[in-house]
Design a protein around this motif. Structure first.
Motif, PDB file in Angstrom:
ATOM      1  N   THR A 107       0.835  -1.209   0.000  1.00  0.00           N
ATOM      2  CA  THR A 107       0.000   0.000   0.000  1.00  0.00           C
ATOM      3  C   THR A 107       0.868   1.256   0.000  1.00  0.00           C
ATOM      4  OG1 THR A 107      -1.816  -1.120   1.138  1.00  0.00           O
ATOM      5  CG2 THR A 107      -1.744   1.273   1.304  1.00  0.00           C
ATOM      6  N   LEU A 166      -7.077  -3.302   2.694  1.00  0.00           N
ATOM      7  CA  LEU A 166      -6.031  -2.719   1.855  1.00  0.00           C
ATOM      8  C   LEU A 166      -5.710  -3.615   0.665  1.00  0.00           C
ATOM      9  CD1 LEU A 166      -3.577  -1.323   4.573  1.00  0.00           C
ATOM     10  CD2 LEU A 166      -5.287  -0.066   3.248  1.00  0.00           C
ATOM     11  N   PRO A 202      -6.876   4.232  -0.344  1.00  0.00           N
ATOM     12  CA  PRO A 202      -7.639   4.027   0.894  1.00  0.00           C
ATOM     13  C   PRO A 202      -8.355   5.318   1.306  1.00  0.00           C
ATOM     14  CG  PRO A 202      -5.389   3.207   1.110  1.00  0.00           C
ATOM     15  CD  PRO A 202      -5.429   4.018  -0.145  1.00  0.00           C
TER      16      PRO A 202
END
Length: 503
Positions: A415, A452, A462
């Motif tokens: 992420t 995620l 996100p």
């Protein structure tokens, strides 16, 4: 029997039977024909005496080479292999046919039997019950065992009673060290319920590797003290002579074969965690001990009693917690809560963990890390220890030395890489720190990682506000705490009661 040669035993049997039986009956019982029996009557020599030496049918290709060239090579270098001698002869004599290799090997073997060096002799021993136990380490890398999908670099500490065959195995994550030996040996002795009079190990050359003279002497004294605690005489085999520890060396192969077979029957070499794999090894060793149960029980009664307590199976040192929020030990950096910065703490170093003590108070237990094979420093990082500081300085995440080890799961690392691609550096760092803070504050690390992962699959940034609302505590589940304060007059009653009791 037709088509088969008559041997000496048949003729001796026939001549013995001929003394009491007729010739056809004696021939039949000896397994020869009547015609052969009549020939024995005219020529009583044994078949082996009638055989003539077979003459050579072709010229000997080594007639001029063996004594002139091969024997000097064997005398100058007794350990030279026959294949090396054969290659050298082919290099010197290009016309030498390749088919003489086996002939050369047989002649070298015969020459060495008559003129070769004396060889080492293995002396079979009588093993006395309760006398000797042996320890050694064995590599397990060829079994391709993994934990949670990651390859497990490990070996086994292996203990065995020489007489009864009792075995104990302990998974070791690091190298061969005193800590691993002390922990594995004590686990074995307490599982056995007694101690032999003598304990034999190898020369501990792996544990001595890269140690100076003082450290080697200290390691030797600690090993001797460990054996003295259990009233065992410490002995070691000569360096590089594995057969002197043969009772445990040969057992290594049997144990590894049993583990390999059990992995095949299990259908997978991946385990959920290290504890599961250790139970797996314990079950295999337990089944091997069950087969030797009566012998083990008989020897157990002859073992020495155990002392009241175990002795230390760890190394102890002191470290100072630096302003980086951790300490470095054995080329590995460990993070700790920042409130310990500036303190000097005591560290107990085990094979798989570290225990931190402040005075006599146990602070915490950390997983032990290992430095890289190329000498690169390792990191054991817990983001819970530093998240409060990252909230104040989120840009520190961008060039953090242990950034990859900071992320608790792969989803968080991927992420952050995605955020750096899609957002400016400052925004990416702030959002990543906010996600780590959410996982820390709401204890939703695994659930957040799943969200995620889904966002990454759809290449979606996100939404921190939505995530805060999603993982916020449910007001309906919060307990309704009602505190009713007691009136002060009730304390007056207690005071009066105390005065009356004192009177």
């Amino acid at each position: 029997m037709p088509g088969r040669h008559i041997h000496d035993h048949q003729m001796r049997l026939f001549m013995k039977l001929r003394l009491s039986k007729t010739l056809p009956v004696a021939a039949a019982q000896a397994g020869i024909s009547v015609a052969t029996a009549y020939r024995f009557g005219h020529d009583p020599r044994l078949p082996s005496d009638k055989q003539t030496q077979r003459e050579r049918r072709r010229a000997d290709p080594l007639a001029d080479l063996f004594e002139a060239e091969v024997v000097p090579l064997l005398q100058a270098a007794p350990g030279l292999r026959p294949i090396a001698i054969f290659d050298e002869l082919r290099r010197r004599h290009a016309d030498l046919p390749p088919g003489v290799r086996r002939t050369l090997e047989r002649r070298i073997r015969a020459w060495r039997a008559l003129h070769g060096e004396e060889r080492d002799v293995m002396f079979r021993q009588v093993h006395e019950a309760g006398r000797m136990g042996q320890s050694d380490f064995t590599e397990m890398g060829d079994l391709a065992v993994s934990v949670a999908g990651l390859p497990l670099d490990h070996r086994l500490y292996h203990f065995r009673l020489v007489c009864s065959g009792f075995e104990h195995a302990h998974v070791i994550l690091g190298g061969e060290s005193y800590v691993a030996l002390a922990e594995g040996l004590q686990n074995a002795l307490w599982a056995l319920g007694g101690a032999p009079r003598e304990h034999r190990s190898d020369s501990l050359s792996a544990a001595y590797h890269n140690l100076d003279a003082d450290a080697r002497e200290d390691l030797t004294s600690r090993y001797d003290a460990l054996c003295a605690h259990y009233q065992m005489e410490p002995t070691r085999n000569n360096r590089g002579v594995a057969h002197e520890n043969g009772a445990i060396e040969s057992s290594h192969g049997h144990l590894k074969h049993a583990v390999r077979d059990a992995l095949l029957l299990r259908g997978a070499a991946d385990f959920a965690d290290l504890a599961t794999y250790r139970r797996f090894i314990d079950e295999i060793v337990s089944r091997k001990n069950t087969r030797n149960g009566p012998r083990i029980d008989a020897e157990r009664s002859l073992l020495q009693p155990l002392p009241p307590t175990r002795t230390c199976d760890y190394e102890e040192t002191f470290v100072c917690i630096t302003s980086s929020g951790g300490f470095t030990l054995r080329k590995v950096f460990y993070t700790v809560p920042s409130r310990l910065i500036g303190h000097r703490v005591r560290v107990r170093l085990y094979d798989d963990r570290l225990e931190l003590l402040l005075g006599a108070t146990l602070l915490m237990t950390l997983q032990r890390g290992r430095s890289g094979a190329n000498g690169k420093h390792g990191h054991v990082v817990d983001y819970h220890h530093v998240i409060h500081a990252l909230r104040r300085k989120p840009m520190a995440l961008l060039s953090l030395v242990y950034r990859d080890q900071l992320f608790p799961r792969q989803a968080y690392r991927r992420t952050f890489e995605f955020l750096c691609e899609e957002l400016p550096e400052r925004a990416a760092c702030k959002l990543m720190v906010a996600l780590l803070s959410l996982a820390h504050d709401r204890s939703c690390e695994a659930q957040l990682a799943a969200v995620l992962t889904d966002d990454l699959a759809h290449r979606r940034l996100p939404d921190i506000l939505a995530l805060l609302a999603r993982f916020a505590p449910d007001p309906a589940r919060l307990p309704d705490v009602s505190v009713q304060l007691a009136p002060l007059s009730s304390y007056d009653v207690l005071m009066d009661t105390a005065v009356q009791v004192a009177a």
